[in-house]
Each structure stands twice: as C-alpha cells, then as structure tokens.
Design a protein around this motif. Sequence first.
Motif, mmCIF file in Angstrom:
data_model
loop_
_atom_site.group_PDB
_atom_site.id
_atom_site.type_symbol
_atom_site.label_atom_id
_atom_site.label_comp_id
_atom_site.label_asym_id
_atom_site.label_seq_id
_atom_site.Cartn_x
_atom_site.Cartn_y
_atom_site.Cartn_z
ATOM 1 N N VAL A 7 -2.010 0.276 -4.675
ATOM 2 C CA VAL A 7 -2.989 -0.018 -3.634
ATOM 3 C C VAL A 7 -3.732 -1.296 -4.035
ATOM 4 N N PRO A 8 -3.685 -2.341 -3.181
ATOM 5 C CA PRO A 8 -4.235 -3.638 -3.573
ATOM 6 C C PRO A 8 -5.756 -3.692 -3.535
ATOM 7 N N ARG A 9 -6.308 -4.601 -4.319
ATOM 8 C CA ARG A 9 -7.723 -4.965 -4.227
ATOM 9 C C ARG A 9 -7.784 -6.294 -3.481
ATOM 10 N N VAL A 10 -8.526 -6.327 -2.406
ATOM 11 C CA VAL A 10 -8.622 -7.529 -1.585
ATOM 12 C C VAL A 10 -9.794 -8.366 -2.080
ATOM 13 N N ARG A 11 -9.525 -9.609 -2.396
ATOM 14 C CA ARG A 11 -10.554 -10.549 -2.866
ATOM 15 C C ARG A 11 -11.371 -9.959 -4.015
ATOM 16 N N ASN A 12 -10.649 -9.355 -4.954
ATOM 17 C CA ASN A 12 -11.258 -8.780 -6.152
ATOM 18 C C ASN A 12 -12.315 -7.727 -5.825
ATOM 19 N N GLY A 13 -12.061 -6.956 -4.776
ATOM 20 C CA GLY A 13 -12.970 -5.873 -4.405
ATOM 21 C C GLY A 13 -14.008 -6.243 -3.367
ATOM 22 N N LEU A 14 -14.085 -7.507 -2.971
ATOM 23 C CA LEU A 14 -15.061 -7.923 -1.961
ATOM 24 C C LEU A 14 -14.555 -7.674 -0.542
ATOM 25 N N GLY A 15 -13.239 -7.519 -0.385
ATOM 26 C CA GLY A 15 -12.640 -7.217 0.908
ATOM 27 C C GLY A 15 -12.180 -5.773 0.954
ATOM 28 N N VAL A 16 -11.532 -5.418 2.058
ATOM 29 C CA VAL A 16 -11.068 -4.048 2.262
ATOM 30 C C VAL A 16 -9.635 -4.081 2.772
ATOM 31 N N ALA A 17 -8.786 -3.235 2.191
ATOM 32 C CA ALA A 17 -7.447 -3.017 2.727
ATOM 33 C C ALA A 17 -7.487 -1.725 3.529
ATOM 34 N N VAL A 18 -6.813 -1.701 4.670
ATOM 35 C CA VAL A 18 -6.760 -0.514 5.521
ATOM 36 C C VAL A 18 -5.365 0.077 5.379
ATOM 37 N N GLU A 39 -9.294 6.734 -4.684
ATOM 38 C CA GLU A 39 -10.001 7.958 -5.073
ATOM 39 C C GLU A 39 -9.194 9.202 -4.741
ATOM 40 N N ALA A 40 -8.502 9.199 -3.588
ATOM 41 C CA ALA A 40 -7.693 10.347 -3.179
ATOM 42 C C ALA A 40 -6.322 10.333 -3.847
ATOM 43 N N GLU A 41 -6.019 9.248 -4.563
ATOM 44 C CA GLU A 41 -4.734 9.084 -5.248
ATOM 45 C C GLU A 41 -3.560 9.232 -4.296
ATOM 46 N N VAL A 42 -3.623 8.494 -3.163
ATOM 47 C CA VAL A 42 -2.542 8.483 -2.187
ATOM 48 C C VAL A 42 -2.160 7.044 -1.856
ATOM 49 N N GLY A 43 -0.933 6.854 -1.460
ATOM 50 C CA GLY A 43 -0.446 5.572 -0.968
ATOM 51 C C GLY A 43 -0.115 5.724 0.502
ATOM 52 N N GLY A 44 0.474 4.690 1.073
ATOM 53 C CA GLY A 44 0.847 4.756 2.483
ATOM 54 C C GLY A 44 1.203 3.396 3.011
ATOM 55 N N GLU A 45 1.139 3.249 4.323
ATOM 56 C CA GLU A 45 1.472 1.982 4.961
ATOM 57 C C GLU A 45 0.255 1.070 4.941
ATOM 58 N N LEU A 46 0.409 -0.123 4.411
ATOM 59 C CA LEU A 46 -0.659 -1.115 4.322
ATOM 60 C C LEU A 46 -0.760 -1.809 5.667
ATOM 61 N N LEU A 47 -1.801 -1.508 6.441
ATOM 62 C CA LEU A 47 -1.928 -2.034 7.791
ATOM 63 C C LEU A 47 -2.496 -3.442 7.818
ATOM 64 N N ILE A 54 -6.315 7.375 8.189
ATOM 65 C CA ILE A 54 -6.556 5.964 7.913
ATOM 66 C C ILE A 54 -7.670 5.881 6.867
ATOM 67 N N LEU A 55 -7.378 5.224 5.744
ATOM 68 C CA LEU A 55 -8.343 5.124 4.650
ATOM 69 C C LEU A 55 -8.517 3.683 4.202
ATOM 70 N N SER A 56 -9.666 3.391 3.621
ATOM 71 C CA SER A 56 -9.867 2.107 2.963
ATOM 72 C C SER A 56 -9.145 2.135 1.623
ATOM 73 N N ASP A 57 -8.980 0.977 1.018
ATOM 74 C CA ASP A 57 -8.300 0.919 -0.281
ATOM 75 C C ASP A 57 -9.055 1.736 -1.322
ATOM 76 N N ARG A 58 -10.352 1.686 -1.302
ATOM 77 C CA ARG A 58 -11.160 2.431 -2.272
ATOM 78 C C ARG A 58 -10.984 3.939 -2.092
ATOM 79 N N ALA A 59 -11.022 4.393 -0.839
ATOM 80 C CA ALA A 59 -10.855 5.823 -0.562
ATOM 81 C C ALA A 59 -9.443 6.291 -0.918
#
Length: 82
Positions: free
Chosen positions: A44-55, A70-78, A62-67
């Motif tokens: 799961v990527p970190r966008v702009r070193n944590g200043l951005g959000v991956a959906v 925390e949930a220890e899941v992957g999926g489709e990077l939208l 639908i989760l943010s990269d941080r969530a």
Amino acid sequence: APEVKKLQDLLLRMRYAPDGRPVVDGLRRVSRPSRRVYVGKAEVPRVRNGLGVAVISTSRGILSDRAAREAEVGGELLCEVW
C-alpha cells in the motif's frame, strides 16, 4: 448536498485555504478499465510521504491508505490525492 445516483461516481468537495487557494493540489487516477492496479497489504503506497492520500477499494469497502494499512488489507488502487 447533491445526490449521487450511480455507484461509479466519486463525490469530492473542495476545501480552500484562508487565502482562497485550493487545499487539494493534485489528483491522479491509477486504476482504469483498461488497466487495473492491485496492491497487496505490504505494498500500500504512501502518497507524498504521507501528506497525500491513496484511495483503495478493499474487501472491507473503500479505504484510505492509512486505514488499509491499519486493517492489513490490500485491494485495487483507485486514485491518489495530494
């Protein structure tokens, strides 16, 4: 608030700084119908070193990269928002 009728729609509300500049600086769509991008829980990527959000679309919704981390899941990077 506007009504969203299609499941494919993503509603974004823009926020602005006190000086009138938009808070969101960029948005990049990653997965497309012709090219789906999937990430594992360790990728799961970190966008702009944590200043951005991956959906990410996961089995838990639908989760943010941080969530997703925390949930220890992957999926489709939208998309990525910064």
